[in-house]
Structures are given as C-alpha cells and as structure tokens.
Design a protein around this motif. Structure first.
Motif, short mmCIF file in Angstrom:
data_model
loop_
_atom_site.label_atom_id
_atom_site.label_comp_id
_atom_site.label_asym_id
_atom_site.label_seq_id
_atom_site.Cartn_x
_atom_site.Cartn_y
_atom_site.Cartn_z
N ALA A 398 -22.68 30.94 82.76
CA ALA A 398 -23.41 31.78 83.72
C ALA A 398 -24.86 31.31 83.84
O ALA A 398 -25.46 31.38 84.92
N ALA A 419 -17.22 34.70 90.32
CA ALA A 419 -17.21 35.70 89.24
C ALA A 419 -18.16 35.25 88.14
O ALA A 419 -18.29 34.05 87.87
N THR A 420 -18.83 36.20 87.52
CA THR A 420 -19.66 35.91 86.35
C THR A 420 -19.44 37.00 85.31
O THR A 420 -19.15 38.16 85.65
N ASP A 421 -19.59 36.62 84.07
CA ASP A 421 -19.54 37.57 82.97
C ASP A 421 -20.72 37.25 82.06
O ASP A 421 -20.62 36.39 81.18
N ALA A 423 -21.97 38.77 79.61
CA ALA A 423 -21.75 39.01 78.19
C ALA A 423 -21.06 37.81 77.53
O ALA A 423 -21.34 37.49 76.37
N LEU A 424 -20.18 37.16 78.28
CA LEU A 424 -19.50 35.96 77.76
C LEU A 424 -20.25 34.68 78.11
O LEU A 424 -19.90 33.61 77.59
N THR A 486 -14.95 36.38 69.94
CA THR A 486 -14.75 35.63 71.20
C THR A 486 -15.31 34.22 71.14
O THR A 486 -15.26 33.50 72.14
N ALA A 540 -11.05 36.14 81.79
CA ALA A 540 -12.02 36.13 82.89
C ALA A 540 -11.42 35.48 84.13
O ALA A 540 -11.67 35.93 85.26
#
Length: 576
Positions: A398, A419-421, A423-424, A486, A540
């Motif tokens: 990200a 899409a973005t995450d 937290a990951l 993770t 994801a």
C-alpha cells in the motif's frame, strides 16, 4: 559561410551594386519584424554579410521591413535566386516594389530628409536600449478606413492577435474584419480613452501592437543561425546559455535556475524515426505527461504542462530531415510564453545541413537516465509487485501507491488501485490495458517449513535493471517477533526496492510478499525482514474479486529455474 557571402557580394556588384532608387526598380524583402529593435538587429546582421545594399523601412501598423536593393526586376530575380541558393537569405524572401515602405531606419536617416519629422534618427545603441515607434499623425475615420484597407492579410491577422491578447477579441485569427473584430476594436478604443468608432487609426494600431510586442522586451530576442543543425530561429538569448550540441538536440539551457529552456531538434529521418522521436520526447522531464498531443506521418506537436513548467514541442519531417524545437517555460507567465512561441514559429527556417547521430563525442557525463543530455522523467518512487491472475492483476505494498497521480507496471502499462488494506500494507492493482503475464503467482497451500530456503524477487535498483534480481535467504519463523500471525520472519539481506515482491519457496510457490523495512513501529536488524503471509494475501484478493491460484505440489527447483520463474512473475511498480 564566408565563401558563400563573398560569392553573393561579387554577383551583386556585377549586377549593379548599390544603385540609387529609380522608377521601375524593386527590392528584395528579407525580413518583416514587429519591433524596431529587432528590425535594427536584423538589418545589422545582414549588413555584416552584404554591407552596401541593406535598407530598413517602417511599414506602418508597428511593422518594419529589412530589404536589399534597389534593383531592376531582372537583377532582383537573379540576386534573390543566388542568395537563397547560397543560404544567405530565407527562402520566403520576396520581391516588392517598395510601395509600402515609409520612414527609413537603416542605415540611418538620409541627409536629404533629415528634417522630416517622421524620419527616424536613433543610433544602433539607442535602438537597442530603447526601441521606439515612429511618430504617426492621427487620422480621421475616413483616413483610418483608407489606411486600414492598405493592410496586408498578415497585418490584419496580427491586429486580431493583438486584440485577443488585449482581452477584447475571442474570434478567429483570419484577417477578416467582421462584426466581432469591429466590436473588439471599439472595446479597445473605449478602454484606452478613444472614440469607439470600431476602426483603428494608424496611431492606435501602432499603440495596440506596441503593447502586444512589449512582452518580448528584455528577452534579448535575436536570430540564431545554426549551420550544423540547419536551423534559423529567433531565441530569447538574454534568458539562455549555451548552445550545447548532443545530437539530435542543440540545447540552450536556462541562464538562471527555474528559467526557460530551448531545445532545437535536427536529425535525418523518415516517418518511422519521426514516430520514434515522438515517443522519446514524451519520456523526457521537459515534457510533462499531461497535455495535448497530435501526430501525423510528417509532423507532431506535444504540449505538456504541470505545476512547474509548460512546454511545447514542434517537429516536421521534410525531404528526409526532421527539424523542430521545444520551448520549456515556467508556469504562471503565459502572456510572454505565448508571444515568444509565436515569434519562434514565425521565424523558424530550415537551412541546409542536419545533425548526424554520433557526430559528437558523448563524453564522461552520459548516464542511463539521460537522452542526449536531457533528463528522462523519473517516478517519485518505485517498488516491486507480482502478477496474481492471467489478466495482469498485481499485488504490491500500500505504501508503494500512496498519493500517486499515476501508476505504471514495468514503466509502460498504466494501472489503477482497486483495493488497499493499510493494516496489511497491501494494494491490489488492475492494468488499464490488456496484459498477458508470462507467469502468475501460485500460492503455497498451508504453512512453510521453518528453516527452509527462500528467495525474494524484486527490483532493488528501480528500473536500472531490465529483469528482477533474486536474493536468497531462509525462513526464520512463521510469525513476527511479537507473535504476529499474518507475517513471516525472514533472514535475508533484502533492499528497499524489493518491497512488494514475491517471496518464493524452493519449489517456486509464493509464501508471501516482502514488506518494507520501515513499516510499523519496530526497527529491525539489517538481516531481518518481514513478509505478509500467503493466506492474508489470498483473503485480500478474494475480497477484491480476484481469484487466487494455489500452487500444485512439486519438487525443489534450482536457482536457474527460480530466476526464470521470477522474471515472468515479478513486475516493477512505479509511482508518478
């Protein structure tokens, strides 16, 4: 050039030399300029080559002519043809009867007419320091209409351009004085304290054009004649330094930081080479990616603008030679840029000669991010990524795509974030054009074995290498140092540019994505890295509508096979 000039003067002398004007004689008009200072410089330049027969005259409406003569009509034809063939005068030089010539400004006021109040008497130094327009009598409306009728189509177009510059005209520059032009003239007259008749007097036309051309003052606009490049053009030499020749360019770099830059273009060519030049120009830093582009088989124009510069590039293919120029100008100064661009286009002349590739020693200053001395546009940052489906969907960090105006895959295909995450620290990208990756990530089912050998594929040096590099190490733990589920902990000497790249097991399956070393709150030892685990990536992807692929069971691959697989799988992600 000296041989040509001597030959031209010899022919001229043989045809009659500096004859006095008589009935039936004509002139060769070699230049037509909108300011007295520029006309004086032009006349001075021609006088250095042809010292005895150069004359300068005011034409009216703020324009000045530089002419050779007078001659008989037959002599004028012969001299004009010879001087054009020798490259001494432009090919558009025309024979004229001088009916439009008014006051003479070169070579100084003639003694017989020195008392004429309309005659110019400024010295060359005075003209250079303070260009002036000859005093013109005011006219009645009928006289103004009559003097206007004598204007050439070019002079009428110039007036329309000046009215548009003054902000009172929005019509076409066609030389036709219809209702729109008349209304603009009346508006300009009212604004400047004149009776709004809609017909400008000679004095009003001169005032309008003087303001129109005043924006060029202080630029040191002068004619540059580059014999090697085969180009003649007016350039703002007071603002430039150079020239620096690096084919196919002649660079005039800014005299002051942040100032304008001019690049002359000269090379042999055909339609294919013109197309290649068109593509090459668009990767240069002097050509911002946003702006209009037009291209045919014989010409192109590129207009680019960002928050720093506004550049315009013209190139034309004629008789196997590509010639043109680029003007790079600071933003926020559009009035001067537009006037200078108009002056450069109007003065551009093709001369014999062209810059040959390889004709100049490249020297020690050459670099992979330079093209003939011009900086290639570089991204704000780069990272690694990898393909996760057959359509070219890509996974990266990200951080790599945060705040980007434009994202590219392998520097050529634009992509968007789907899409973005945060937290990951994961982003999923989709290409804007169709892609067919040579390899797609096959994710390892289940957990990898602690202590197993792994390889990180990435672009540690950005786009400097054409293929990704592999860095080998071991899987130290299936969790983070604080027990994070993770991430996988690696012992591998990865570099910043590798972040976002795939972490491969011995059989080529993907066990994770390398995370940036500066992500999170921990400062890791140099030999320690984290990878986002395959299960988190698959989740994801499924949420973004991308179906992840599981790797089939297979045996360990050697370094050569892993390198081959990584080359088709890994992609350079650039943020612009």
């Amino acid at each position: 050039m000296l041989r040509r000039t001597v030959a031209a003067v010899a022919l001229w002398a043989a045809l009659g030399g500096a004859a006095l004007a008589q009935e039936g004689q004509v002139w060769i008009q070699v230049d037509r300029l909108p300011t007295l200072g520029r006309a004086q410089l032009s006349a001075e330049g021609y006088s250095e080559q042809l010292p005895d027969d150069v004359a300068g005259y005011y034409l009216g409406s703020g324009w000045y002519a530089v002419a050779l003569g007078p001659f008989s009509p037959a002599e004028a034809e012969a001299v004009r043809a010879n001087l054009i063939a020798e490259g001494v005068i432009p090919t558009d030089s025309a024979i004229t009867d001088g009916a439009g010539f008014q006051q003479r400004f070169w070579p100084g006021a003639p003694g017989a007419a020195a008392s004429d109040p309309g005659e110019l008497s400024a010295s060359s130094a005075e003209v250079s320091a303070a260009p002036a327009t000859p005093a013109l009598p005011d006219e009645s409306p009928a006289e103004a209409e009559a003097s206007e009728a004598a204007l050439s189509p070019g002079e009428k177009q110039q007036l329309q351009s000046a009215l548009a510059w003054a902000g009172v005209y929005e019509g076409g520059i066609d030389g036709a004085f219809g209702r729109g032009t008349r209304a603009a003239m009346a508006a300009w007259q009212a604004r400047n304290g004149h009776e709004p008749t809609g017909i400008l007097t000679a004095r009003q036309r001169a005032d309008l054009l003087a303001g129109f051309n005043a924006v060029l003052d202080g630029m040191g606009l002068d004619t540059v004649r580059d014999e090697a490049a085969g180009i003649q053009v007016d350039l703002p030499l007071a603002l430039l330094q150079g020239p620096v020749v690096e084919p196919p360019f002649v660079r005039y770099d800014p005299r002051d930081a942040g100032g304008p830059q001019v690049v002359l273009i000269s090379q042999p060519g055909d339609p294919d080479r013109l197309a290649a030049l068109y593509e090459m120009m668009q990767v240069l830093e002097i050509v911002p990616p946003t702006g209009d582009r037009q291209r045919t088989e014989s010409a192109f124009v590129i207009d680019g603008r960002d928050d720093r510069i506004h550049s315009t590039t013209y190139a034309w293919l004629v008789d196997g030679q590509i010639k043109g120029f680029a003007l790079v100008w600071p933003v926020g100064d559009d009035a001067r840029r537009e006037r200078l661009l108009e002056a450069m286009r109007a003065s551009f002349r093709r001369l014999p000669g062209v810059l040959e590739p390889g004709s100049v020693d490249p020297g020690e200053d050459q670099a992979v991010d330079l093209v003939s001395g011009l900086q290639v546009r570089v991204p704000r940052r780069t990272a690694s990524g990898f393909f996760v489906d057959a359509g070219g969907a890509t996974v990266t960090t990200a951080q790599a795509v945060e705040g980007c105006e434009r994202i590219t895959l392998d520097e050529s295909t634009e992509a968007r974030v789907v899409a973005t995450d945060p937290a990951l620290n994961l982003a999923v990208l989709q290409p804007l054009a169709e892609l067919a990756p040579r390899a797609v990530a096959g994710f390892l089912p289940g957990a990898p074995r602690i202590g197993a050998e792994v390889a990180v594929a990435g672009y540690p040096y950005g786009g400097a290498l054409a293929r990704p590099a592999l860095t080998f190490g071991t899987l130290a733990d299936v969790r983070g140092l604080n027990g994070e589920e993770t991430v996988r902990r690696l012992e591998v000497a990865a570099q910043d540019g590798d972040a976002g790249g795939p972490v491969l097991a011995e059989d080529g399956s993907v066990i994770g994505m390398l995370l940036p070393r500066d992500w999170g709150t921990q400062v890791l030892p140099a030999e320690v890295s984290y990878a986002l685990d395959a299960e988190a990536i698959q989740g994801a992807l499924a949420a973004a509508g991308v179906q992840p692929v599981l790797a089939p069971a297979s045996g360990a691959k050697g370094a050569v096979a892993l390198t081959r697989d990584a080359a088709g799988l890994t992609v350079l992600v650039s943020c612009w």
